[in-house]
Design an enzyme around this catalytic site. Structure first.
Site, PDB file in Angstrom:
ATOM      1  N   HIS A  85       0.820  -1.203   0.000  1.00  0.00           N
ATOM      2  CA  HIS A  85       0.000   0.000   0.000  1.00  0.00           C
ATOM      3  C   HIS A  85       0.863   1.267   0.000  1.00  0.00           C
ATOM      4  CE1 HIS A  85      -3.076  -3.009   0.622  1.00  0.00           C
ATOM      5  NE2 HIS A  85      -2.431  -3.413   1.713  1.00  0.00           N
ATOM      6  N   GLU A 123      -2.040   0.226   8.202  1.00  0.00           N
ATOM      7  CA  GLU A 123      -1.179  -0.850   7.705  1.00  0.00           C
ATOM      8  C   GLU A 123      -0.056  -0.303   6.839  1.00  0.00           C
ATOM      9  OE1 GLU A 123      -1.159  -4.644   4.638  1.00  0.00           O
ATOM     10  OE2 GLU A 123      -3.029  -3.523   4.947  1.00  0.00           O
ATOM     11  N   HIS A 178       3.099  -7.064   4.699  1.00  0.00           N
ATOM     12  CA  HIS A 178       1.731  -6.620   4.928  1.00  0.00           C
ATOM     13  C   HIS A 178       1.304  -6.942   6.354  1.00  0.00           C
ATOM     14  CE1 HIS A 178       0.147  -5.825   0.722  1.00  0.00           C
ATOM     15  NE2 HIS A 178       1.314  -6.394   0.460  1.00  0.00           N
ATOM     16  N   GLU A 254       1.900 -11.746   5.715  1.00  0.00           N
ATOM     17  CA  GLU A 254       0.899 -11.045   6.520  1.00  0.00           C
ATOM     18  C   GLU A 254       1.342 -11.232   7.964  1.00  0.00           C
ATOM     19  OE1 GLU A 254      -1.507  -9.188   5.574  1.00  0.00           O
ATOM     20  OE2 GLU A 254      -2.220  -9.833   3.600  1.00  0.00           O
TER      21      GLU A 254
END
Length: 290
Positions: A85, A123, A178, A254
């Protein structure tokens, strides 16, 4: 599963927006120029920058090579770090919602905003901080590190461009960083995704071994595996664009669930992010054979 321009639920892999042209300029720097006329910026390679402080709340800010090509003797190993992101994505929905190739004949939005803790820690900021810490540690070990983005205030790049950056760098490993955002009651723990079924030789055994190394490194550091996604900390995926489009060994971590109170607290502290960075760094070095 990601909703563009909204804080995302679990498994958000879409990233980026602007197409960039990468031009080597001087040792330790890369010139990024927007392919459609945007302003240029210089991205410093981590081997010339110091790793973030262990106590600072935030740091300072292709399809090409054959999948089986080895790093020539005497040359530094190359690791591409992909912090998921970006901090400017939420303010640019028209850009991040644009469809881009996602592999296997599919398309996806260029990017999403990512998720956040219930207290509002994003995040994108977590990913950026951890990636910078990992980059500093790897650089100190003589590894050449390339980032897919150069700040946490920009937009993009898109998922397809992030994959291309790893391919163009002839990366020995590509690691996307992430955090998840599952709303399921009691959902916690990390998982590591890899492309399956593989689309090329790099997505086969090399990517699987990289995913295993990351899983083992995080578990050795005391992090628990996911109790809601994947199996034993590993999650084979066919829908993640960055993995589908890679011709280099690639995996996506993750690190945990930002909606879990305990993991959110850990992710929101500098010491917690350093713990994640140390574990990921050790895992990457183990994979590279250091």
């Amino acid at each position: 599963m990601c909703t563009p321009a909204q804080p995302s639920p679990p498994g958000c892999d879409t990233v980026g927006t602007v197409r960039w042209r990468v031009i080597p300029v001087i040792l330790g720097a890369t010139l990024l120029t927007a392919c459609d006329g945007g302003a240029a910026a210089v991205r410093q390679q981590p081997e010339t920058s110091s790793p973030p402080s262990r106590t600072a709340s935030s740091p300072a800010s292709a399809t090409s090579a054959p999948a089986t090509s080895a790093t020539p003797a005497g040359k530094a190993m190359v690791v591409v770090l992909d912090p998921g992101h970006n901090g400017g994505n939420a303010a640019n929905p028209s850009v991040i919602n644009k469809p881009v190739p996602a592999g296997r004949g599919a398309t996806k939005p260029c990017n999403t905003t990512g998720t956040a803790t219930n207290a509002g820690y994003g995040e994108h900021a977590f990913n950026w901080d951890v990636a910078r810490r990992v980059g500093g540690e790897l650089s100190a070990k003589g590894v050449r590190v390339v980032f897919t983005r150069d700040s946490d205030t920009g937009v993009g790049p898109c998922v397809d461009r992030r994959a291309a950056l790893g391919n163009e760098a002839h990366a020995d490993a590509v690691v996307s960083i992430h955090a998840d955002g599952s709303e399921a009651a009691g959902a916690h723990g990390f998982h590591v995704a890899y492309s399956d079924p593989p689309l090329n030789s790099a997505q086969g055994q090399p990517s699987y071994l990289l995913a295993q190394a990351l899983r083992d490194g995080l578990r050795k550091a005391g992090f628990g595996v996911s109790n809601y996604l994947g199996s034993d900390g590993l999650a084979p995926r066919s829908d993640l664009a960055g993995l589908n489009l890679s011709t280099r060994p690639a995996a996506l971590v993750e690190c945990g669930n930002m909606r879990d109170t305990g993991e959110a607290t850990l992710m929101s502290t500098a010491d917690g992010r350093q713990r994640y960075a140390d574990a990921i760094t050790a895992a990457i070095l183990s994979y590279l054979g250091d």
